[in-house]
Design a protein around this motif. Structure first.
Motif: not given
Length: 124
Positions: A1-12
């Protein structure tokens, strides 16, 4: 099962930079294309950038050309979106997407797999 996990967002602040990451697992991604989409409140989900996993080909939306760069790290099975010179209109939830294909498409329905999204907020 393909899984994609994003990270790195925020306020700038406007003019600043962020780098988003998408960790992919569950498949050999050699035959995949990977893409980033974004969705602002009240708007449709739109294509931002795409890359062919086994190639150097990349494609960008006109609104981010020259400011955003998509890349991938084979060893880490990770796709990145480097975002520079950010603008308030870049504020959105950013999604990583993937599908088995030899070509990049800008259509969201083309992609079979999606991450959960990461929020990017750019203040003026």
């Amino acid at each position: 099962q393909v899984q994609l996990v994003e990270s790195g967002g925020g306020l700038v602040q406007a003019g600043g930079s962020l780098r988003l990451s998408c960790a992919a697992s569950g498949s050999n991604f050699r035959d995949f294309v990977m893409a980033w989409f974004r969705q602002a409140p009240g708007k449709e989900r739109e294509f931002v950038a795409g890359i062919i996993w086994s190639d150097t080909y990349t494609r960008y939306a006109d609104s981010v050309k020259g400011r955003f760069t998509i890349s991938r790290d084979f060893g880490k099975n990770t796709v990145y979106l480097q975002m520079n010179t950010l603008k308030p209109e870049d504020t959105a939830v950013y999604y990583c997407a993937a599908t088995r294909s030899p070509a990049v498409s800008t259509a969201k329905d083309f992609y079979a797999y999606w991450g959960q999204g990461t929020q990017v907020t750019v203040s003026s």
